[in-house]
Scaffold this active site. Structure first.
Site, PDB file in Angstrom:
ATOM      1  CB  SER A  81       4.595 -18.794  12.638  1.00 58.83           C
ATOM      2  OG  SER A  81       3.244 -18.646  12.962  1.00 58.83           O
TER       3      SER A  81
HETATM    4  C1  LIG Z   1       0.283 -16.732  12.980  1.00 62.48           C
HETATM    5  S1  LIG Z   1      -1.121 -17.229  12.127  1.00 62.48           S
HETATM    6  C2  LIG Z   1      -1.036 -18.975  12.097  1.00 62.48           C
HETATM    7  C3  LIG Z   1      -0.047 -19.558  11.176  1.00 62.48           C
HETATM    8  C4  LIG Z   1      -0.350 -20.972  10.813  1.00 62.48           C
HETATM    9  N1  LIG Z   1      -0.221 -21.857  11.933  1.00 62.48           N
HETATM   10  C5  LIG Z   1       0.461 -21.447   9.649  1.00 62.48           C
HETATM   11  O1  LIG Z   1       0.992 -22.540   9.716  1.00 62.48           O
HETATM   12  O2  LIG Z   1       0.508 -20.765   8.655  1.00 62.48           O
HETATM   13  C6  LIG Z   1      -2.420 -16.976  13.288  1.00 62.48           C
HETATM   14  C7  LIG Z   1      -3.754 -17.394  12.769  1.00 62.48           C
HETATM   15  O3  LIG Z   1      -4.694 -17.292  13.834  1.00 62.48           O
HETATM   16  C8  LIG Z   1      -5.935 -17.034  13.245  1.00 62.48           C
HETATM   17  N2  LIG Z   1      -6.875 -16.590  14.252  1.00 62.48           N
HETATM   18  C9  LIG Z   1      -7.022 -15.363  14.808  1.00 62.48           C
HETATM   19  N3  LIG Z   1      -8.054 -15.361  15.675  1.00 62.48           N
HETATM   20  C10 LIG Z   1      -8.563 -16.614  15.690  1.00 62.48           C
HETATM   21  C11 LIG Z   1      -9.638 -17.228  16.362  1.00 62.48           C
HETATM   22  N4  LIG Z   1     -10.432 -16.541  17.196  1.00 62.48           N
HETATM   23  N5  LIG Z   1      -9.871 -18.533  16.134  1.00 62.48           N
HETATM   24  C12 LIG Z   1      -9.112 -19.244  15.256  1.00 62.48           C
HETATM   25  N6  LIG Z   1      -8.085 -18.703  14.577  1.00 62.48           N
HETATM   26  C13 LIG Z   1      -7.811 -17.412  14.789  1.00 62.48           C
HETATM   27  C14 LIG Z   1      -5.611 -15.985  12.177  1.00 62.48           C
HETATM   28  O4  LIG Z   1      -6.631 -15.911  11.188  1.00 62.48           O
HETATM   29  C15 LIG Z   1      -4.294 -16.517  11.660  1.00 62.48           C
HETATM   30  O5  LIG Z   1      -4.484 -17.284  10.503  1.00 62.48           O
END
Ligand SMILES: C[S@@+](CC[C@H](N)C(=O)[O-])C[C@H]1O[C@@H](n2cnc3c(N)ncnc32)[C@H](O)[C@@H]1O
Length: 404
Positions: A81
């Site tokens: 993000s």
């Molecule tokens: C916007 S990114 C997060 C960015 C992260 N916080 C960083 O510092 O880089 C959203 C993340 O949510 C994860 N995600 C999606 N569905 C999920 C789930 N059911 N449980 C856990 N993580 C999930 C995706 O794989 C993705 O890596």
């Protein structure tokens, strides 16, 4: 000073000046964590061919130390993000020394690294549904000397074996707050999560846990969602500033883009509208309100072109029962715009009616909306939980509500 540290310090200054970073603890974390080590590769999509290609961030350090979100898996399956969004969330969460924090959506581990710098690795827990990302984040964090608890799992369940937490932060959007998260947070603890009840219809909400935890929830190592007792729940207000994350995916589900729907104007009802609202989803608080009061669940939006060499500009709304409307962006000489509408539900009429209702309520922005989550239901309210305007949503059984 190395090039990256100078760039990280400049980013911290930029975010501080923009009001997205305030406290010395987080400023120090931002300066100390090498984002390029956690995001060594990013992906971009060619808008013409749709092909994804990878690039090394070491070749473009100013990019990785700018306030920019970057895709870290092809097909946009994961991104890191915007740093300013993360710091704003960390500041909002009022994280103190000794707090135990759970992050849902660990991604690259960058946010986890900021948390480790601030709190110490033993206080940081993070889950991501993509095992490949978790493995990479674990390796890269270890190289920086951080060993938080990182788990490849569906974050919808939280991480009950390490509960309770003082703070839960979700960096993926959910249609409903899973009850397990509420059960795993200690009394008075905070959850910050992006709740989207429809396509782009929602925002981040800061919920404070109230009510006693049960004995069952206090026991570590138990894989239960916790027993439910009366009076428990979490409540809070939506963030005045709009923010948006990618949606939470269920483990094993394929990424699905919002489908584009064929709409044939022949046979559709043609009329005009005087509502001066071209893309209703861009008025984010109104779009949320329209979902609360009128739009059927699963309403999607897209743009449609009328001329081959101009970008698509007409608004199309569509819902599962086959209803759709198309609204021409350009007004005619009298200022009104053409609407084509068909199917069991007149979608643009629903937008017009809910907009009138929204105007009567004084065009409420995000600061007036709040959410109460109990074991039985979600209740969204305007101004106050006991006020005149509340919208009870069915009990959001996470398994059902979050099924892809
Ligand atoms: C916007 S990114 C997060 C960015 C992260 N916080 C960083 O510092 O880089 C959203 C993340 O949510 C994860 N995600 C999606 N569905 C999920 C789930 N059911 N449980 C856990 N993580 C999930 C995706 O794989 C993705 O890596």
């Amino acid at each position: 000073m190395s090039e990256w540290s100078a760039l990280a310090a400049a980013l911290a200054e930029e975010l501080t000046a923009a009001g997205k970073l305030r406290s010395p603890h987080w400023q120090a974390a931002l300066r100390a964590v090498p984002r390029h080590e956690l995001v060594p590769v990013h992906y971009t999509m060619d808008p013409h061919t749709g092909a994804w290609s990878a690039a090394n961030t070491a070749d473009d350090l100013p990019l990785v130390y700018s306030n920019t979100a970057l895709f870290v898996l092809p097909e946009g399956r994961s991104s890191t993000s915007m740093p300013g969004l993360m710091t704003r969330m960390l500041e909002t969460l009022d994280i103190r020394d000794g707090h135990r924090v759970l992050e849902i959506g660990a991604g690259t581990g960058y946010n986890a690294a900021l948390l480790c710098h601030r709190l110490g690795e033993e206080h940081v827990f993070a889950v991501d549904v993509e095992p490949e990302l978790v493995a990479l984040a674990r390796q890269r964090l270890a190289r920086l000397g951080y060993h938080p608890t990182l788990v490849a799992a569906d974050g919808v369940h939280g991480l009950p074996e390490h509960a309770p937490y003082d703070r839960i932060v979700a960096t993926c959007a959910v249609p409903a707050v899973p009850w397990g998260w509420v059960a795993q947070i200690r009394e008075d603890g905070l959850i910050l999560v992006d709740v989207k009840i429809g396509q782009q219809a929602g925002n981040q909400v800061l919920l404070r846990r109230c009510g006693q935890r049960t004995q069952g929830q206090r026991t570590q190592g138990q894989r239960t969602q916790g027993q439910r007792t009366q009076g428990q729940g979490a409540q809070g207000r939506f963030d005045p500033t709009y923010g948006s994350f990618m949606s939470l995916r269920r483990a094993g589900a394929s990424t699905s883009a919002v489908p584009s729907h064929p709409t044939n104007r022949d046979g559709a009802n043609r009329r005009t509208t005087t509502l001066e609202l071209t893309r209703p989803w861009e008025q984010t608080a109104f779009w949320f309100f329209a979902h609360l009061v009128a739009l059927p669940p699963g309403t999607t939006f897209s743009l449609r072109g009328e001329e081959p060499h101009r970008p698509p500009r007409n608004t199309v709304l569509h819902c599962a029962d086959g209803s759709w409307c198309e609204v021409r962006e350009d007004p005619g000489n009298d200022g009104s715009r053409v609407v084509w509408e068909t199917g069991p539900r007149p979608l643009w009429r629903l937008i017009e009616d809910s907009h009138a209702q929204w105007r009567r309520l004084g065009r409420p922005g995000w600061e007036r909306f709040g959410l109460t989550v109990t074991a039985e239901r979600h209740c969204i309210w305007l101004d106050s939980p006991e006020g005149e305007h509340t919208w009870v949503r069915p009990h959001l059984d996470t398994e059902r509500a979050l099924r892809p």
